[in-house]
Write an enzyme that holds these catalytic residues in place. Sequence first.
Site, PDB file in Angstrom:
ATOM      1  N   LYS A 165      -8.554 -48.513 -79.447  1.00 38.39           N
ATOM      2  CA  LYS A 165      -9.554 -48.306 -80.491  1.00 38.39           C
ATOM      3  C   LYS A 165      -9.690 -49.592 -81.305  1.00 38.39           C
ATOM      4  O   LYS A 165      -8.773 -49.971 -82.053  1.00 38.39           O
ATOM      5  CB  LYS A 165      -9.134 -47.126 -81.381  1.00 38.39           C
ATOM      6  CG  LYS A 165      -9.170 -45.807 -80.622  1.00 38.39           C
ATOM      7  CD  LYS A 165     -10.580 -45.459 -80.204  1.00 38.39           C
ATOM      8  CE  LYS A 165     -10.629 -44.582 -78.982  1.00 38.39           C
ATOM      9  NZ  LYS A 165     -11.999 -44.290 -78.541  1.00 38.39           N
ATOM     10  N   ASP A 193     -12.463 -50.134 -76.753  1.00 40.92           N
ATOM     11  CA  ASP A 193     -13.534 -49.217 -77.167  1.00 40.92           C
ATOM     12  C   ASP A 193     -13.814 -49.420 -78.652  1.00 40.92           C
ATOM     13  O   ASP A 193     -13.003 -49.057 -79.504  1.00 40.92           O
ATOM     14  CB  ASP A 193     -13.102 -47.769 -76.895  1.00 40.92           C
ATOM     15  CG  ASP A 193     -14.216 -46.771 -77.198  1.00 40.92           C
ATOM     16  OD1 ASP A 193     -15.314 -47.202 -77.604  1.00 40.92           O
ATOM     17  OD2 ASP A 193     -13.970 -45.561 -77.033  1.00 40.92           O
ATOM     18  N   GLU A 218     -16.199 -51.172 -74.176  1.00 40.52           N
ATOM     19  CA  GLU A 218     -16.860 -49.869 -74.316  1.00 40.52           C
ATOM     20  C   GLU A 218     -17.609 -49.764 -75.645  1.00 40.52           C
ATOM     21  O   GLU A 218     -17.050 -50.056 -76.698  1.00 40.52           O
ATOM     22  CB  GLU A 218     -15.814 -48.746 -74.217  1.00 40.52           C
ATOM     23  CG  GLU A 218     -16.421 -47.358 -74.402  1.00 40.52           C
ATOM     24  CD  GLU A 218     -15.470 -46.234 -74.030  1.00 40.52           C
ATOM     25  OE1 GLU A 218     -14.544 -46.464 -73.223  1.00 40.52           O
ATOM     26  OE2 GLU A 218     -15.643 -45.116 -74.553  1.00 40.52           O
ATOM     27  N   ASP A 241     -20.773 -44.825 -74.023  1.00 39.00           N
ATOM     28  CA  ASP A 241     -20.266 -43.499 -74.389  1.00 39.00           C
ATOM     29  C   ASP A 241     -21.212 -42.841 -75.391  1.00 39.00           C
ATOM     30  O   ASP A 241     -22.081 -42.052 -75.015  1.00 39.00           O
ATOM     31  CB  ASP A 241     -18.842 -43.650 -74.949  1.00 39.00           C
ATOM     32  CG  ASP A 241     -18.171 -42.322 -75.241  1.00 39.00           C
ATOM     33  OD1 ASP A 241     -18.853 -41.280 -75.249  1.00 39.00           O
ATOM     34  OD2 ASP A 241     -16.940 -42.299 -75.476  1.00 39.00           O
ATOM     35  N   LYS A 265     -18.839 -36.577 -71.657  1.00 37.43           N
ATOM     36  CA  LYS A 265     -18.140 -35.624 -72.528  1.00 37.43           C
ATOM     37  C   LYS A 265     -18.845 -34.279 -72.402  1.00 37.43           C
ATOM     38  O   LYS A 265     -20.063 -34.183 -72.615  1.00 37.43           O
ATOM     39  CB  LYS A 265     -18.171 -36.109 -73.977  1.00 37.43           C
ATOM     40  CG  LYS A 265     -17.287 -37.326 -74.236  1.00 37.43           C
ATOM     41  CD  LYS A 265     -17.278 -37.681 -75.714  1.00 37.43           C
ATOM     42  CE  LYS A 265     -16.092 -38.552 -76.100  1.00 37.43           C
ATOM     43  NZ  LYS A 265     -16.200 -39.961 -75.710  1.00 37.43           N
TER      44      LYS A 265
HETATM   45 MG    MG Z   1     -15.437 -43.949 -76.171  1.00 39.66          MG
END
Ligand code: MG
Length: 367
Positions: A165, A193, A218, A241, A265
């Site tokens: 992250k 990401d 990402e 994403d 997702k």
């Molecule tokens: Mg992601």
Amino acid sequence: MKITRIAAYAVALPLHEGRYAWSGGKSVSVFDSTIVRVETDTGLVGHGEVCPLGPVYLPAYAAGVRAGLAELAPALLGHDPTQLGPLNMLMDRTLKGHPYVKSPVDMACWDLLGQAAGQPVSALLGGCHGAAVALYRAVSQEPPAVMAERVVGYRAEGYRKFQLKVGADPEEDVARIRAVAQVLERGDVLVADANTGWLTHQALRVVRAVADLDIYIEQPCATYEECLTVRRHTDHPFVLDESVQDLAAVVRAWADRAMDVVNVKISKVGGLTKARLVRDVCAELGIAMTIEDSWGGDITTAAIAHLAHSTPEALRFSATDFNSYVTVRTADGAPQRSDGTMAASPAPGLGVTPRPEVLGEPVLDVP
Ligand code: MG
């Protein structure tokens, strides 16, 4: 088969690590998950789950799930849960948008279809590829050295794919990526990401500063257009994403050559029915996928396992075992991580049995 009752339960899911943090100073310490129970006139009962990553990740929030279900559920009574095409059209006619509200209902109906057919959901989604699904581990945003230490620990648990992250100060993010890259071993996969956290000028600095590393980038920026700008200035493999919320976005991104990997997702697209469509199109187009959800516990993890396990291995970039991040077990029979992998249950339906003592009293009950 007819739906006779729809109930929803709110379950708090604390994290083993106490807190999960990502870009922009956002964090969650206790997830607010909703488990949906769909009863039928046959006596079969199906379950689904949706758990937004707090209210500031996607346009989805836990109280919205319950409000949306109160709107949606009465219209579904009397309809056949195993007729997933008509059922999804009915949900879309009854409530415009709000895919995350429909996701646990659709998931519960797949559970029912599988139980009625005597088949695991993975078989109905195309059949299992390989023995197990390789998982990634999300690495909560911390100072560089802490993140590197965490990755070493996750490697010891069997994970080989790590999603860092980042999406904060560009210089510190470069330090995070470099600190973690140093502790990797051959065969490990590292994804940085940013969760929409960078502006394009910041993202361009970061990708240039880590140009020598074998990593994936990402969702660097908030909009699709900003991400496309970054994509066109880097040769790192690129993952989208948050920007990809439906099939139309996949098709556009494919036409623009905007990504190499996409995160599918389940609740973001509205359930397993629509996630399967996205999955199958991506597989045909050669776009690799991370199969997951916004968060969740045992039931979400079971649904992820069925969708991921029925995805061709070459196209399966990774998946997530959210139930191992949280301290509460909401159902028996859910996949359990083993050496960085999980497998879909061979039992009919999703293969999960919720624990009534954990679910408690319903927060919504539509008989
Ligand atoms: Mg992601």
